[in-house]
Design a protein around this motif. Structure first.
Motif, PDB file in Angstrom:
ATOM      1  N   THR A   1      -4.323   7.687   9.777  1.00  0.00           N
ATOM      2  CA  THR A   1      -4.100   7.756   8.337  1.00  0.00           C
ATOM      3  C   THR A   1      -3.695   6.404   7.798  1.00  0.00           C
ATOM      4  O   THR A   1      -4.150   5.964   6.733  1.00  0.00           O
TER       5      THR A   1
ATOM      6  N   ILE B   1       0.868  -1.180   0.000  1.00  0.00           N
ATOM      7  CA  ILE B   1       0.000   0.000   0.000  1.00  0.00           C
ATOM      8  C   ILE B   1       0.898   1.220   0.000  1.00  0.00           C
ATOM      9  O   ILE B   1       1.598   1.486   0.960  1.00  0.00           O
TER      10      ILE B   1
ATOM     11  N   ASP C   1      -5.616   4.071   5.137  1.00  0.00           N
ATOM     12  CA  ASP C   1      -5.043   3.552   3.899  1.00  0.00           C
ATOM     13  C   ASP C   1      -5.260   2.067   3.781  1.00  0.00           C
ATOM     14  O   ASP C   1      -5.490   1.541   2.692  1.00  0.00           O
TER      15      ASP C   1
ATOM     16  N   ASN D   1       4.280   6.636   5.380  1.00  0.00           N
ATOM     17  CA  ASN D   1       3.786   6.969   6.707  1.00  0.00           C
ATOM     18  C   ASN D   1       4.909   6.697   7.691  1.00  0.00           C
ATOM     19  O   ASN D   1       5.495   5.619   7.669  1.00  0.00           O
TER      20      ASN D   1
ATOM     21  N   HIS E   1       0.729   4.440   0.247  1.00  0.00           N
ATOM     22  CA  HIS E   1       0.776   5.527   1.215  1.00  0.00           C
ATOM     23  C   HIS E   1       1.308   5.083   2.559  1.00  0.00           C
ATOM     24  O   HIS E   1       1.781   5.896   3.340  1.00  0.00           O
TER      25      HIS E   1
END
Lengths: 189, 819
Positions: B539, A54, B543, A60, A56
């Motif tokens: 967040t 994933i 996701d 992070n 994103h």
């Protein structure tokens, strides 16, 4: 939304999951579809590689910790039930949910605490706090500053003087924060 | 106590602005001069109206006459030549002009360049004087400048140029729309597509009909002198004035930093309502010429809406695909890659306009479709070029549009009718408010994230009108619409009102309404950290959960995309890259992190014990029972550091801002990671200086180098050993089992990676070696990559096998081979 079921099989253990987590049937179905989408090789379970794909999450700062949270006890894969069990922590709290249930405040806090406490000794040690801070702060912060901040953080929270933050101390720190809101995803209602 | 300093700063800023202002004034003065000159046949024989140019002309005259004088003084030498030329060409003999003034030749490009230069200087000027630009949005200032320039030109006696609709629609508008479309935050857009469409279509229709019919009612009132304006004309006017303008919205909204959701809602609405506007406009324009309107006409009108919007999108998609396909083959001619993007998009726009389809939607569709594939194909520099060019053009376009609006206000013929104008204004506002309220009530039934009243207020308040309305009005045919000037006056008034009043007040209103951020002053440091941590956590979970709702078909689209489309449109193996690049980046980051926080690890499984670490690390503060009262400065400093440096979660705070280039999150993370690596290396150097682990006698660099040189094992990591971390960490940071795992994964991951194309970082990649500060006279042959100091080497040996198995070769490096 629950009407169209284009999946060949239904969601495994759907009733049990719904009872356990409190998700609606539509949400369970949707999360199952997501699970299947992430599971690219169709193994029936997710590996770390799948989750790391994933995009994103890669950028992070605590992405890895989040992924590790799914694979507890050193497991290699996570099945759907565990997957949705963890996601259930982020269900919004409805009114008088009380302190039971996966998405209660206590449970949410415990989950967050786990992410800090990597070695599972029940305390956030200074080293662990340093790690987290380094991940979150950028590179402009020098090491001295970082050490200083870490020490200050622990001092502020530490009450029994063991230079580490236990769960109770953690809970006390954040009691003013609106955890119910901060750890809830509206789409998981 | 800050006032004098501020005043001084302001004065200083003004002082610095002076040259800019002077330059601008000079340009402004030049414009009417050039205008007047263009109308004259020859420069020498006319008395120009402006006083300042007289000197110029006199100078020119003198220069042109001087050679004549000179020439006549030397008749002998040149006479034969002259006669021959005269005989040969039959030309009237005149002196060769050394310096000529031929303005007609360059007039049009010159003036265009001058206007653009004016626009750019204005932009410069505003940022030099910060105090004004913080109160008044740039668009207002630009209109004022336009008014001034227009006034100046008029005072000179010339006709200021009016914003030509052709220029506007064909040249000024496309760059702005392309910029917006290319950098459209697609995820938010598609998530809110339903809402946006409802606002755009239904909202605009409602506005148009409401305003139009009410104005018709007003026009029927006797005594206003407006009774001759028919219903259709009024409806036409309503449709022109009801469209929210993307240029104005962008210009104002980007300065106020509202959250992304609202931004995308208003902005998306302004883009998509173009289709409705186009349809209504053409519809009513046609109908106004008819005497009666039949049902078939209405049905055809309804149909044409679908044709216009879907047709526009279709044209855009086609061009986008062609553009993406073309970019697949440009690997050898990188230089013209940006040009393809621009040209295909522009062609899409023009093709749509050709068929009276919605050009804006075509442009947006082309940009959106083209982008993912083009970005995978083109080089990094081309990507930067595209970004910069689009930003540049759209900036200049926007500036020019506003300036011209100002100029056109002065230039145009106006017919002021109080009733009409005031009526328009009031009805527009009411229509907007009612429309937003009603639609939100309806939409909130279907939305998960409801729109709060504050959101609604901002959406309603942000419905600005702009140059599109003006240009559409300008396009009206005077024959069919004799009241055109009145329309134009009313349109300009509404534009001014929305841009000035609403534009200026929206920022304080937003601040007033956004109460949330203001309250917390004394949050403890813990709270701040934990808040940010939880933000990141949320967040991340978001996701993992994936997108909401449109999940099903979006997944299908993605799968289709991956299987077929990407293979066609992306060159070579790059279609697989992005995910792996992210993986690679992540690995790098992980290692950098491990390196950097090496000072603080608690677990040490290897030989180098905590003892040395504690000796090295002098910074541990003494533990105290009570909270030590840190000085206020210290505390403040900590807070400041936290505030500035806590990595912000991506969406919450960064909304689309025109003036800053949108940073790629990967790029940012990559840069951060590179910086971390640098720091890591510095840290290691520091640590190395502390280390004293004298296990053998090493003296001269030569010997150690020889040792290294002779021991091939010093370089090569054992590829077969399962637990071998290639990474050599500085001695004080022992490896923990986790990091070992990481690197293993990295190894596995690396095996699948294609060679990364343009990483200008040294291709050590995952292998980080402890670099010593170069000792004097170090031979270049041995330095790259290898750790020079034998102590490092020994540690490397130690750490290389964290298992309990003793390393049999441990002694080897210290036995100089062949020595």
């Amino acid at each position: 939304m629950g009407g169209q079921n284009s999946q060949p099989l239904g969601v495994p253990e759907q009733e049990a999951i719904m009872a356990e987590t409190g998700f609606s049937q539509a949400n369970v179905l949707r999360l199952y579809q997501r699970f299947q989408a992430l599971d690219k090789d169709e193994k029936g379970c997710l590996s770390k590689y799948d989750l790391e794909g994933i995009g994103h999450l890669a950028v992070n700062p605590i992405g890895d910790r989040i992924i590790d949270a799914f694979f507890q006890d050193g497991r290699e894969t996570v099945d759907f039930r565990t997957f949705i069990h963890i996601l259930a922590h982020f269900r919004p709290v409805e009114g008088s949910a009380g302190s039971k249930g996966i998405n209660s405040r206590l449970s949410k806090l415990k989950f967050a605490f786990q992410l800090y406490d990597q070695d599972k000794d029940g305390k956030i040690s200074r080293a662990e706090m340093l790690q987290v801070l380094r991940m979150m702060l950028g590179v402009q912060v020098t090491d001295e500053q970082l050490e200083c901040i870490t020490d200050r953080t622990i001092q502020e929270a530490d009450e029994d003087g063991d230079n580490a933050i236990s769960f109770e101390e953690f809970a006390k720190c954040v009691e003013k924060l609106n955890i119910e809101q901060k750890m809830s995803l509206r789409i998981l209602k | 106590m800050m006032r004098p300093a501020k005043l001084l700063a302001g004065a200083f800023g003004l002082f610095r602005a002076l040259p800019v202002l002077l330059g601008t004034a000079a340009l402004l003065g030049l414009l009417p001069v050039l205008h007047s000159h263009a109308l004259q046949p020859e420069p020498a024989g006319v008395t120009p109206p402006a006083h300042s140019s007289r000197a110029l002309v006199a100078v020119v005259e003198s220069i042109t006459t001087a050679p004549q004088v000179l020439h006549e003084s030397r008749p002998g030498s040149t006479a034969p030549k002259n006669t021959s030329t005269a005989a040969g060409h039959g030309k009237v003999r005149k002196s060769f002009p050394v310096l000529e003034f031929d303005y007609k030749h360059v007039r049009i490009p010159f003036e265009i360049a001058l206007w653009i230069l004016l626009a750019c200087l204005m932009k410069l000027g505003f940022h030099v004087i910060p105090t004004i630009s913080s109160i008044v949005p740039e668009s207002c200032l630009l209109i004022v400048v336009g008014l001034l320039v227009g006034g100046l030109i008029k005072a000179v006696g010339e006709d200021p140029p009016i914003l030509n609709s052709e220029t506007f629609f064909l040249f000024l508008l496309p760059p702005i729309i392309l910029d917006a479309g290319y950098f459209l935050p697609l995820r938010q857009f598609t998530e809110n597509l339903g809402t946006i469409l409802v606002f755009a279509v239904v909202g605009t229709l409602w506005n148009a009909f409401f305003v139009g019919s009410l104005l018709y009612a007003v026009c029927q009132i006797k005594g206003t002198g407006l009774t001759d304006i028919g219903l259709l004309a009024n409806l036409l006017f309503g449709s022109i004035i009801s469209a929210v303008d993307p240029v104005a919205v962008l210009a104002v909204f980007e300065e106020i930093h509202i959250n992304e959701l609202l931004h995308i809602l208003v902005f998306g609405e302004s883009l998509l309502n173009d289709a409705v506007t186009v349809v209504l406009y053409h519809l009513f324009e046609e109908f106004a010429t008819f005497d009666t309107v039949s049902i078939t006409d209405i049905i055809l009108g309804f149909l044409s809406f679908f044709v216009v919007s879907l047709g526009g999108v279709f044209v855009g998609v086609v061009y986008g695909i062609i553009g993406a396909f073309t970019s697949r083959f440009t690997s050898h001619i990188r230089v013209i890659e940006p040009l393809f993007v621009f040209l295909y998009s522009y062609m899409a726009y023009l093709s749509a306009e050709l068929f009276h389809l919605s050009g804006i939607m075509a442009l947006i569709a082309a940009g959106v479709v083209m982008r993912p594939y083009v970005e995978a194909n083109i080089s990094h520099k081309s990507h930067t070029t595209i970004k910069y060019f689009l930003k540049m053009w759209s900036s200049v376009s926007e500036t020019l549009i506003f300036i011209f609006l100002g100029v056109s206000t002065v230039a145009g013929k106006h017919r002021w009718n109080w009733t009409f104008v005031i009526g328009t204004l009031i009805f527009c506002l009411i229509a907007r408010v009612l429309g937003v309220l009603g639609l939100t009530w309806f939409i909130n039934k279907f939305r998960i994230v409801k729109l709060t009243p504050k959101d609604q207020f901002i959406i309603a308040y942000g419905g600005l009108r702009g140059a599109i309305a003006f240009s559409l009005g300008y396009l009206l045919d005077v024959e069919h619409f004799p009241m055109r000037e009145m329309f134009l006056t009313a349109i300009i008034t509404v534009i001014f009102f929305t841009v000035f009043v609403q534009g200026m007040t929206i920022r304080p209103l937003v601040d007033l309404l956004a109460v949330k951020k203001k309250q917390e002053t004394k949050r403890s440091i813990n709270e701040e950290i934990h808040t940010q941590f939880l933000d990141h956590l949320l967040t991340g979970i978001e996701d993992i959960c994936g997108h909401y709702g449109h999940h099903h078909w979006k997944d299908k689209l993605n799968r289709f995309n991956k299987k077929y489309v990407k293979k066609c449109l992306i060159a070579g193996e790059r279609s697989k890259e992005p995910q792996l690049i992210a993986f690679y980046h992540k690995m790098e980051m992980k290692q950098a992190i491990e390196l950097v926080e090496s000072g603080g690890m608690g677990k040490i499984p290897s030989a180098v014990s905590t003892v040395s670490m504690q000796n090295i690390n002098p910074k541990t503060l003494p533990v105290e029972r009570i909270l030590p009262a840190l000085s206020k400065d210290k505390e403040e400093e900590i807070r400041k550091i936290l505030r500035n440096n806590l990595q912000k979660t991506r969406q919450r705070l960064r909304s689309y801002n025109r003036h800053t280039l949108v940073a790629d999150p990967y790029e940012e993370a990559w840069n951060q990671m590179l910086l971390r690596r640098q720091k890591a290396r510095q840290l290691e150097q520091k640590m190395n200086n502390y280390l004293t682990v004298p296990t053998h006698k090493i003296d001269s660099p030569t010997m150690s180098r020889a040792r290294i040189g002779s021991d091939p094992l010093a370089y090569d990591p054992k590829p077969d050993s399962e637990n071998l971390p290639i990474i050599t960490i500085d001695p004080a940071s022992p490896q923990s089992p986790e990091s070992v795992d990481l690197v293993n994964e990295a190894l596995k991951g690396m095996g699948h990676l294609p060679p990364s194309p343009e990483e200008d970082e040294d291709e050590e990649g995952l292998v980080m070696r402890a670099k010593e500060p170069s000792s004097p006279g170090t031979d270049d042959v041995f330095t790259p990559g290898a750790s020079d100091s034998p102590s490092n080497q020994r540690i490397m040996r130690c750490l290389s096998d964290p298992g309990p198995r003793p390393d049999p070769e441990e002694d080897e490096p210290f036995i100089p081979k062949g020595q």
